[in-house]
Write a protein that holds these residues in place. Structure first.
Motif, short mmCIF file in Angstrom:
data_model
loop_
_atom_site.label_atom_id
_atom_site.label_comp_id
_atom_site.label_asym_id
_atom_site.label_seq_id
_atom_site.Cartn_x
_atom_site.Cartn_y
_atom_site.Cartn_z
N TYR A 21 29.24 18.49 20.17
CA TYR A 21 30.43 18.80 19.36
C TYR A 21 31.06 17.54 18.79
O TYR A 21 31.63 17.56 17.70
CB TYR A 21 31.44 19.60 20.19
N ASP A 38 38.79 26.93 16.28
CA ASP A 38 38.18 25.75 16.88
C ASP A 38 39.07 24.55 16.60
O ASP A 38 38.97 23.91 15.55
CB ASP A 38 36.77 25.53 16.31
N ARG A 81 39.33 21.88 18.67
CA ARG A 81 38.92 20.80 19.56
C ARG A 81 39.13 19.41 18.95
O ARG A 81 38.93 19.21 17.76
CB ARG A 81 37.44 20.98 19.94
N THR A 104 40.23 33.76 20.34
CA THR A 104 39.68 32.60 21.03
C THR A 104 40.29 31.35 20.41
O THR A 104 40.20 31.15 19.20
CB THR A 104 38.15 32.54 20.90
N ASP A 120 40.23 27.25 21.07
CA ASP A 120 39.61 26.17 21.83
C ASP A 120 40.35 24.86 21.57
O ASP A 120 40.30 24.32 20.47
CB ASP A 120 38.13 26.03 21.44
N LYS A 126 39.87 22.11 23.56
CA LYS A 126 39.22 21.06 24.34
C LYS A 126 39.38 19.69 23.67
O LYS A 126 39.30 19.56 22.46
CB LYS A 126 37.72 21.35 24.50
N GLN A 129 40.82 34.19 25.00
CA GLN A 129 40.01 33.11 25.56
C GLN A 129 40.62 31.77 25.14
O GLN A 129 40.77 31.52 23.94
CB GLN A 129 38.56 33.21 25.07
N GLY A 177 40.38 27.52 25.61
CA GLY A 177 39.65 26.35 26.10
C GLY A 177 40.62 25.20 26.25
O GLY A 177 41.16 24.71 25.25
N ALA A 218 39.96 22.47 28.56
CA ALA A 218 39.34 21.35 29.26
C ALA A 218 39.67 20.03 28.56
O ALA A 218 39.70 19.94 27.34
CB ALA A 218 37.83 21.54 29.31
#
Length: 287
Positions: A109, A214, A216, A242, A244, A246, A271, A273, A275
């Protein structure tokens, strides 16, 4: 790209010297649509002006991705910018997948983010104003048939009935297509400080049931105020969300997103993310 990969290109598949004989009066029986039924993905090739966002046949193919193939095919975007090819794709490329599996988690990624960092966001943002009702065609009758097809007018009336440019179906297709490209743009938009524009467009896609954001490695993201109630208010049919985050190491507060969830009455799957969001602590997460 391996030797077994195949691409269908309308300019080569249709006889350009007898184009009127190649195009069926029913857009759903044209080679454009038939090819999409067999493919795994659609590759949108943009020139520097974003011409495919203003051409009726291009809009037809994009609309069919929304109406018939959204969960079956991928939609990737490619262009040339400053003399170099630029690709914006769903997921990872083959080489990035290998890197993700063989190197440390997240490395694929990282390569994707580096690759997409130079994609011209302003070009993709032209799709935020996409309007199928103003798209042009070399043959005016083609435009009429395409719009009637989008409006689900019986095929025998495609050539005789003037399309309803203010129909709910055209409005829905416009919102869905704008949202489709805005969803693809959120990552690079966030890294270039223009995330709110993409999210505002997405918030108007009232028929959407699934949304994947997304976000991230957007280091400037410190909270989720961009996902406020005002932004997400129109997504009342959303069933899956979702997000994310991260590697958003500056993210310290997700309360804005938490406050918005109460409006999403149809939502059944969430969902997140989180992390490597090192600024977050459990005491700050109240979802």
């Amino acid at each position: 790209m391996c030797r077994r990969d195949s691409y269908w290109v309308c300019a080569y598949a249709n006889n350009q010297h007898k184009i009127s004989q190649e195009i069926d009066p029913d857009p759903l029986k044209t080679s454009f649509f038939l090819a999409m039924q067999l493919c795994e993905g659609v590759l949108l090739v943009l020139d520097s002006l974003g011409t495919p966002f203003t051409r009726a046949w291009c809009c037809f193919e994009e609309a069919m991705v929304i109406k018939h193939f959204k969960d079956l095919v991928t939609l990737d975007v490619v262009t040339v910018h400053n003399g170099r090819p630029e690709l914006l794709c769903q997921g990872l490329t083959a080489s990035e997948l290998v890197a993700e599996k063989e190197r440390s988690p997240g490395y694929g990624y990282t390569l994707k983010w580096r690759r997409e960092a130079t994609f011209p966001l302003a070009l993709l943002e032209l799709a935020y104003q996409l309007d199928v009702t103003t798209a042009s065609a070399s043959v005016p009758l083609d435009r009429q048939r395409i719009l009637n097809c989008i409006n689900d007018v019986p095929v025998e009336l495609h050539s005789s009935v003037q399309p309803d440019l203010e129909s709910q179906k055209c409005t829905q297709v416009n919102a869905s297509l704008r949202g489709l490209f805005a969803e693809a743009a959120v990552g690079i938009a966030g890294r270039q400080g223009r995330l709110s524009d993409a999210l505002q467009v997405l918030g108007q896609d009232e028929g959407r049931t699934r949304l994947v954001l997304d976000l991230r490695q957007i280091q400037a993201l410190v909270d989720t105020s961009c996902l406020s109630k005002d932004t997400l208010r129109g997504l009342c049919r959303l069933e899956l969300l979702t997000v994310d985050f991260k590697f958003c190491r500056g993210l310290a507060n997700v309360q804005g997103l938490a406050d918005s969830l109460s409006m999403l009455e149809a939502l059944t799957v969430l969902q997140l993310g989180l992390a490597w969001c090192t600024a977050l602590t459990l005491s700050l997460i109240h979802i």
